[in-house]
Design a protein around this motif. Structure first.
Motif, PDB file in Angstrom:
ATOM      1  N   GLN A 102      35.002  31.174  24.244  1.00  0.00           N
ATOM      2  CA  GLN A 102      36.254  31.134  24.968  1.00  0.00           C
ATOM      3  C   GLN A 102      35.929  30.363  26.406  1.00  0.00           C
ATOM      4  N   SER A 103      34.579  30.662  27.026  1.00  0.00           N
ATOM      5  CA  SER A 103      34.191  29.836  28.084  1.00  0.00           C
ATOM      6  C   SER A 103      33.881  28.410  27.859  1.00  0.00           C
ATOM      7  N   TRP A 104      33.192  28.057  26.896  1.00  0.00           N
ATOM      8  CA  TRP A 104      32.769  26.786  26.629  1.00  0.00           C
ATOM      9  C   TRP A 104      34.263  25.898  26.232  1.00  0.00           C
ATOM     10  N   VAL A 105      35.098  26.490  25.488  1.00  0.00           N
ATOM     11  CA  VAL A 105      36.453  25.768  25.349  1.00  0.00           C
ATOM     12  C   VAL A 105      37.055  25.409  26.785  1.00  0.00           C
ATOM     13  N   GLU A 106      37.116  26.386  27.480  1.00  0.00           N
ATOM     14  CA  GLU A 106      37.891  26.137  28.810  1.00  0.00           C
ATOM     15  C   GLU A 106      37.055  25.495  29.640  1.00  0.00           C
ATOM     16  N   ARG A 107      35.845  25.249  29.517  1.00  0.00           N
ATOM     17  CA  ARG A 107      35.024  24.262  30.274  1.00  0.00           C
ATOM     18  C   ARG A 107      35.519  22.769  30.014  1.00  0.00           C
ATOM     19  N   LYS A 154      13.373  40.814  16.873  1.00  0.00           N
ATOM     20  CA  LYS A 154      13.469  39.843  17.994  1.00  0.00           C
ATOM     21  C   LYS A 154      14.826  39.970  18.489  1.00  0.00           C
ATOM     22  N   MET A 155      14.926  40.303  19.809  1.00  0.00           N
ATOM     23  CA  MET A 155      16.284  39.895  20.448  1.00  0.00           C
ATOM     24  C   MET A 155      16.166  38.506  21.146  1.00  0.00           C
ATOM     25  N   ARG A 156      17.274  37.700  21.037  1.00  0.00           N
ATOM     26  CA  ARG A 156      17.444  36.384  21.914  1.00  0.00           C
ATOM     27  C   ARG A 156      18.399  36.604  22.703  1.00  0.00           C
ATOM     28  N   TRP A 157      18.153  36.237  23.912  1.00  0.00           N
ATOM     29  CA  TRP A 157      19.162  36.488  24.931  1.00  0.00           C
ATOM     30  C   TRP A 157      20.316  35.518  24.977  1.00  0.00           C
ATOM     31  N   LYS A 158      21.549  36.023  25.237  1.00  0.00           N
ATOM     32  CA  LYS A 158      22.830  35.169  25.135  1.00  0.00           C
ATOM     33  C   LYS A 158      23.288  35.477  26.453  1.00  0.00           C
ATOM     34  N   PHE A 159      23.926  34.232  27.039  1.00  0.00           N
ATOM     35  CA  PHE A 159      24.380  34.347  28.122  1.00  0.00           C
ATOM     36  C   PHE A 159      25.835  33.853  28.102  1.00  0.00           C
ATOM     37  N   VAL A 191      37.563  31.622  39.936  1.00  0.00           N
ATOM     38  CA  VAL A 191      36.426  32.055  39.474  1.00  0.00           C
ATOM     39  C   VAL A 191      36.876  32.851  38.227  1.00  0.00           C
ATOM     40  N   LYS A 192      36.772  32.396  37.046  1.00  0.00           N
ATOM     41  CA  LYS A 192      37.201  33.149  35.733  1.00  0.00           C
ATOM     42  C   LYS A 192      35.809  33.742  35.149  1.00  0.00           C
ATOM     43  N   VAL A 193      35.691  35.187  34.944  1.00  0.00           N
ATOM     44  CA  VAL A 193      34.516  35.504  34.158  1.00  0.00           C
ATOM     45  C   VAL A 193      34.970  35.891  32.954  1.00  0.00           C
ATOM     46  N   TYR A 194      34.147  36.044  31.736  1.00  0.00           N
ATOM     47  CA  TYR A 194      34.557  36.280  30.619  1.00  0.00           C
ATOM     48  C   TYR A 194      34.058  37.363  29.932  1.00  0.00           C
ATOM     49  N   ASP A 195      34.484  38.049  28.991  1.00  0.00           N
ATOM     50  CA  ASP A 195      33.955  39.293  28.378  1.00  0.00           C
ATOM     51  C   ASP A 195      32.476  38.930  27.809  1.00  0.00           C
ATOM     52  N   GLU A 196      31.705  39.796  28.097  1.00  0.00           N
ATOM     53  CA  GLU A 196      30.120  39.789  27.533  1.00  0.00           C
ATOM     54  C   GLU A 196      30.165  39.859  26.062  1.00  0.00           C
ATOM     55  N   THR A 197      30.664  38.846  25.386  1.00  0.00           N
ATOM     56  CA  THR A 197      30.781  39.005  23.899  1.00  0.00           C
ATOM     57  C   THR A 197      30.672  37.744  23.535  1.00  0.00           C
ATOM     58  N   ASN A 198      30.397  37.666  22.230  1.00  0.00           N
ATOM     59  CA  ASN A 198      30.307  36.206  21.543  1.00  0.00           C
ATOM     60  C   ASN A 198      31.790  35.344  21.712  1.00  0.00           C
ATOM     61  N   GLU A 199      32.617  36.312  21.512  1.00  0.00           N
ATOM     62  CA  GLU A 199      33.929  35.709  21.850  1.00  0.00           C
ATOM     63  C   GLU A 199      34.255  35.149  23.180  1.00  0.00           C
ATOM     64  N   PHE A 238      29.572  34.915  11.796  1.00  0.00           N
ATOM     65  CA  PHE A 238      29.898  33.639  12.352  1.00  0.00           C
ATOM     66  C   PHE A 238      29.896  33.529  13.726  1.00  0.00           C
ATOM     67  N   LEU A 239      30.549  34.549  14.160  1.00  0.00           N
ATOM     68  CA  LEU A 239      30.572  34.740  15.797  1.00  0.00           C
ATOM     69  C   LEU A 239      29.118  34.695  16.605  1.00  0.00           C
ATOM     70  N   GLU A 240      28.435  35.577  15.652  1.00  0.00           N
ATOM     71  CA  GLU A 240      26.975  35.741  16.238  1.00  0.00           C
ATOM     72  C   GLU A 240      26.341  34.289  16.277  1.00  0.00           C
ATOM     73  N   TYR A 241      26.619  33.822  15.250  1.00  0.00           N
ATOM     74  CA  TYR A 241      25.814  32.388  15.004  1.00  0.00           C
ATOM     75  C   TYR A 241      26.321  31.408  16.255  1.00  0.00           C
ATOM     76  N   ALA A 242      27.775  31.443  16.283  1.00  0.00           N
ATOM     77  CA  ALA A 242      28.313  30.636  17.285  1.00  0.00           C
ATOM     78  C   ALA A 242      27.916  30.882  18.682  1.00  0.00           C
ATOM     79  N   GLY A 243      27.714  32.065  18.984  1.00  0.00           N
ATOM     80  CA  GLY A 243      27.304  32.516  20.439  1.00  0.00           C
ATOM     81  C   GLY A 243      25.861  32.064  20.580  1.00  0.00           C
ATOM     82  N   MET A 244      25.003  32.173  19.650  1.00  0.00           N
ATOM     83  CA  MET A 244      23.861  31.774  19.747  1.00  0.00           C
ATOM     84  C   MET A 244      23.503  30.164  19.937  1.00  0.00           C
TER      85      MET A 244
END
Length: 670
Positions: free
Chosen positions: A663-668, A628-633, A651-659, A43-49
């Protein structure tokens, strides 16, 4: 997201709602009902994508993706709160539905967020709406179309993006019988954007910035594209901005009709050292224009008749993107897209350095390169990508004179003694008539041909040691100029093969890939480096096809049917003698046809270069069969802290993970 699919905003709300319901502690969901760690990871992979593509279709390729989970597992995950349960039920059916497989003209297998309604909207309806809008001088970029049944009659509604809303049909504008214009599409979001831009005006560094921000607000508030064009005229005059921006309904890649644009925005911080190098290159641009195949000594300062008399050096910035809103994080941009603004006011080239740096990836897969060359390919590809992108944006999109009748009996070339066409050796016979533009004459062909022309120009000039020397590459550098030339032609082969991913064999069209259901596995495999856009993918294939036909002694592709492999092979000794002339021939044709409005010659030749048949169809099957790999940022956020003299921006930088992405979108707080 609303421009992608009706369900995309609801999927976004569901993801954000789940985060808040578990307070960001995703592991707390494990053990609830029958949820396993593998289910949660899927699910987290899907959410990150979803959050990286801003919708449930890949930004590159427009293919739909669905979660690799059963319905009952999704419902178990959603059971954490009543709000998330209700949210899932609203979107679970379209979220999992296949078809549609891809974005495109609404049909049994495709859908479009630009064309909506209870009734099935047809290409004919879309064409009729476009004709009526054109007659009314209403631009399409910030609109969508909807076909509905109202009072027993079928009506086509043109939905125009604006903060201001036409609250009733009485306020809407009838454009023609059965076609009405309704303002207020995306009203809530554009209202917030205008409020934020009003705050941004308080931080403007100069009057030019205040001007374009004011015009942005007017355009987004009222829906006026005239105001947006005015903003672009001011924006291009904001030279060497420390904080650079792009904002608006800009690129039409995802509209099957090729005219309605996706909302996108970017804020980036300029890199002073990189800009100094780019400025040296930009200041030397005329030197390199004189080396192009159509240049003529003694004519137009050595540039020839198919170039503008004055090449006005555009603003050229290398920025590190702070935030990007759109279906893709692009590598570079050449804007604005309005040709008359580019010719009268100028344009900007913007390179996103931190996006390009991703090409320097030690895990970059190399399916199409001999094993003995993999290390070299990985070492050089990111440099080639950077340099060709820079040339592509400055000279590729910046060169060329559109030979036109600008007014009754007035021409921007000598009509009595017209230029000699280098393709025929005779005087040109075609040109743009009054009111015609490159886009209106070439139509759907314009985008991919322009990309192909720009790509060809960047590859054609990669043997120029004077140019490469500006960036520090010569005969004695660690990676030499000759190394980069060799790597460029390897990339021609790799990009051309990988482009086949963007070809739909069933419809025999480019831009929408083959119809398959694509789930997101827990462990996402690597894949070949993707082409940035379908239009560029088509162009990359055309270039490879041409060079294979014209100069097979320079570049070949070894194909093994039994091993299902494709390998690019290159003769270094023939690059300058055979490879460059092949590129120059293709480049000259596209350039002259573009300058002279010769759409028929261009169409016949270019479309033949884009045909995927016979052995190329077998190659396509090999390409699409690779994982296929799809980039996630994951993107940072900024926060204002303190007051008065103690005010600062964190400036707050987040972990390079789906989580971290979630979190970055929640806090946006969108």
């Amino acid at each position: 997201m609303r421009q992608v699919s009706p369900e995309s905003p609801g999927i976004y709300d569901f993801i954000i709602g789940l985060y808040r319901a578990c307070d960001g502690d995703w592991k707390s969901l494990i053990g609830r009902a029958d949820i396993t760690a593998e289910d949660l990871a899927s699910f987290l992979e899907y959410a990150g994508m979803i959050l990286s593509n801003l919708g449930n279709y890949y930004g590159e390729g427009d293919r739909k993706f669905v979660p690799d989970l059963r319905k009952d597992v999704l419902r178990d995950i959603a059971a954490i709160s009543e709000k998330t349960r209700e949210g899932l039920e609203k979107i679970i059916a379209p979220m999992l539905a296949v078809p549609p497989f891809t974005l495109g003209h609404p049909s049994g297998f495709a859908q479009s967020g630009y064309y909506l309604g209870d009734e099935s909207i047809t290409p004919g309806d879309i064409t009729r709406v476009s004709e009526v809008m054109n007659k009314g001088s209403i631009g399409p970029e910030n609109t969508r179309a909807r076909k509905v049944l109202r009072d027993g009659n079928t009506v086509l509604e043109v939905l125009q993006a604006s903060a201001e809303t036409d609250l009733s049909t009485d306020q809407s504008k009838q454009l023609a019988e059965g076609i009405i214009l309704i303002r207020g599409d995306h009203s809530a979001e554009l209202t917030r954007i205008c409020e934020a831009l009003e705050m941004a005006k308080q931080c403007a560094c100069n009057d030019t910035q205040t001007d374009f921000l004011t015009r942005y607000i007017e355009s987004f508030r009222t829906g006026s594209l005239e105001a947006f064009q005015a903003s672009q005229k001011a924006w291009v005059k904001d030279i060497s901005a420390r904080v650079e921006n792009i904002m608006g309904f800009i690129e039409s890649y995802r509209d099957p009709a090729g005219i309605r644009a996706e909302w996108e925005a970017m804020v980036g911080i300029a890199d002073a050292d990189e800009i100094r190098v780019l400025k040296r290159f930009a200041d030397s641009s005329t030197t390199f224009i004189r080396k192009l195949p159509w240049a003529v000594n003694g004519v137009n300062d050595g540039k020839g008749p198919f170039e503008k008399t004055l090449f006005e050096t555009p603003d050229f910035s290398s920025v590190h993107a702070l935030a990007v809103c759109g279906s893709v994080v692009f590598e570079a941009a050449n804007l604005p897209n309005y040709e008359y603004i580019r010719e009268t006011c100028g344009f900007k080239n913007i390179v996103l350095a931190n996006r390009l740096s991703i090409n320097n990836n030690p895990n970059l897969p190399c399916y199409w390169i001999k094993s003995s060359q993999v290390a070299f390919f990985r070492k050089t590809t990111h440099i080639v990508r950077y340099l060709t992108t820079v040339i592509h944006e400055l000279l590729g999109h910046g060169t060329g004179k559109i030979l036109s009748e600008t007014g009754p009996g007035i021409y921007n070339f000598d009509k009595e003694s017209p230029p000699i066409n280098p393709l025929t050796g005779e005087a040109i016979t075609s040109y743009y008539r009054i009111g015609q533009t490159w886009g209106s004459v070439f139509g759907k062909l314009a985008g991919t041909v322009e990309e192909c022309r720009a790509i060809l120009m960047s590859e054609y000039l990669m043997d120029d040691k004077e140019l490469l020397g500006i960036f520090g590459y010569n005969d004695s550098s660690d990676i030499t100029a000759d190394d980069l030339l060799y790597a460029t032609y390897l990339n021609i082969g790799v990009d051309g093969l990988q482009a086949l991913e963007h070809y739909n064999a069933q419809t025999q069209t480019w831009g929408q890939v083959h119809h398959q259901v694509w789930s997101i596995p827990t462990q996402h495999p690597l894949a070949s480096f993707p082409s940035p856009y379908p239009k560029r993918g088509q162009a990359h294939f055309a270039i490879l096809n041409h060079i294979l036909q014209i100069s097979p002694d320079c570049l070949t592709v070894a194909y093994s049917r039994t091993a299902r492999t494709l390998t690019v092979r290159l003769d270094r000794s023939r690059i300058r003698s055979h490879g460059k002339p092949a590129l120059g021939q293709f480049l000259t044709k596209l350039h002259i046809w573009r300058c002279t409005a010769d759409v028929d010659a261009c169409k016949n030749f270019y479309e033949s270069m884009c045909e995927v048949d016979d052995v190329y169809e077998e190659w396509r099957e090999v390409v699409v069969g690779k994982p296929k790999m799809r980039w996630k940022f994951v993107q940072p956020n900024t926060f204002v802290q303190g007051e008065g003299e103690d005010l600062n921006v964190a400036v707050k930088v987040y972990d390079e993970t789906n989580e971290g992405i979630i979190q970055s979108w929640v806090e946006r707080d969108v």
